[in-house]
Design a protein around this motif. Structure first.
Motif, short mmCIF file in Angstrom:
data_model
loop_
_atom_site.label_atom_id
_atom_site.label_comp_id
_atom_site.label_asym_id
_atom_site.label_seq_id
_atom_site.Cartn_x
_atom_site.Cartn_y
_atom_site.Cartn_z
N LEU A 65 26.80 -60.54 -13.13
CA LEU A 65 28.04 -61.24 -12.76
C LEU A 65 28.62 -61.97 -13.98
O LEU A 65 29.83 -62.00 -14.16
CB LEU A 65 27.79 -62.22 -11.61
N CYS A 78 30.78 -56.43 -5.59
CA CYS A 78 29.71 -57.15 -6.30
C CYS A 78 29.45 -58.50 -5.64
O CYS A 78 28.29 -58.89 -5.47
CB CYS A 78 30.07 -57.33 -7.77
N TRP A 79 30.50 -59.19 -5.25
CA TRP A 79 30.35 -60.46 -4.54
C TRP A 79 29.62 -60.23 -3.21
O TRP A 79 28.70 -60.95 -2.86
CB TRP A 79 31.74 -61.08 -4.29
N VAL A 87 34.97 -55.78 -7.73
CA VAL A 87 34.57 -57.20 -7.83
C VAL A 87 34.18 -57.71 -6.45
O VAL A 87 33.15 -58.37 -6.29
CB VAL A 87 35.71 -58.05 -8.43
N ALA A 103 29.41 -52.75 -10.22
CA ALA A 103 29.57 -53.37 -11.54
C ALA A 103 29.77 -52.29 -12.61
O ALA A 103 30.61 -52.43 -13.49
CB ALA A 103 28.36 -54.24 -11.86
N ASN A 139 32.29 -61.21 -15.57
CA ASN A 139 33.32 -62.18 -15.97
C ASN A 139 33.85 -61.86 -17.37
O ASN A 139 35.04 -61.94 -17.63
CB ASN A 139 32.78 -63.61 -15.92
N THR A 151 33.87 -63.89 -8.84
CA THR A 151 32.58 -63.81 -9.53
C THR A 151 32.00 -65.22 -9.71
O THR A 151 30.80 -65.41 -9.58
CB THR A 151 32.66 -63.07 -10.88
#
Length: 175
Positions: free
Chosen positions: A17, A60-61, A57, A147, A21, A94
């Motif tokens: 993560l 991924c969260w 994104v 990711a 970013n 993120t």
């Protein structure tokens, strides 16, 4: 030496993560540097039937921080609402994931290891896992897939990146 479920999952998500970013920052800088519209990258996808950058994104969260709140209730239902629509909102998502993971304790994660977790999609319970298997055989691979796909879309669009950008900050020995 044994490894805890927390150690097998949480620090690696935090690392990637952090890298994500950085990828968001590089994507935004690329747009500005080349006089492009944000949408040229934000709306990009690898194939027509795949998701755009913000969806990755969100995924991924979802497969890191969001999953822990869901697991406590014994079911995981993907949340496809609130997809970010800008560089800033992707970064905020993120950051939210990192904050959530930072607040977890090894004991909280261990308490979920043997819990039965149902995967629910469209109101139907499609699969069941132990908490450990849910994290390590479902969430973790999904997390890395999304990711990596984010990284790949940026590379495809000409953003100068290296593997180091994807990796974020590795956990090295300190003096």
């Amino acid at each position: 030496m044994s490894i805890s479920l927390y150690d097998a999952f949480v620090p690696s998500c935090q690392q990637i993560l952090g890298g994500l970013n950085g990828l968001i920052d590089k994507g935004e800088a690329h747009v500005k540097e080349h006089g492009l519209e944000d949408a040229e990258l934000i709306e990009a996808k690898l194939a027509e039937d795949m998701w755009t950058l913000p969806w990755h994104v969100r995924a991924c969260w979802m497969h890191s921080a969001y999953t822990f709140g869901q697991m406590k209730g014994g079911e995981f239902t993907p949340d496809f609402t609130d997809v970010p629509n800008s560089w800033g909102s992707m970064r905020a998502m993120t950051d939210d994931a990192l904050s959530t993971l930072d607040a977890l304790t090894p004991g909280e994660v261990a308490a979920l290891a043997d819990k039965t977790i149902g995967f629910v999609l469209g109101g139907k319970r499609l699969m069941e896992f132990t908490g450990q298997n849910f994290l390590l055989s479902f969430n973790q691979p999904n997390f890395y897939f999304h990711a990596t796909t984010f990284y790949d879309i940026l590379r495809m669009k000409g953003v100068t990146l290296s593997k180091r950008d994807f990796l974020g900050t590795p956990r090295v020995l300190t003096a």
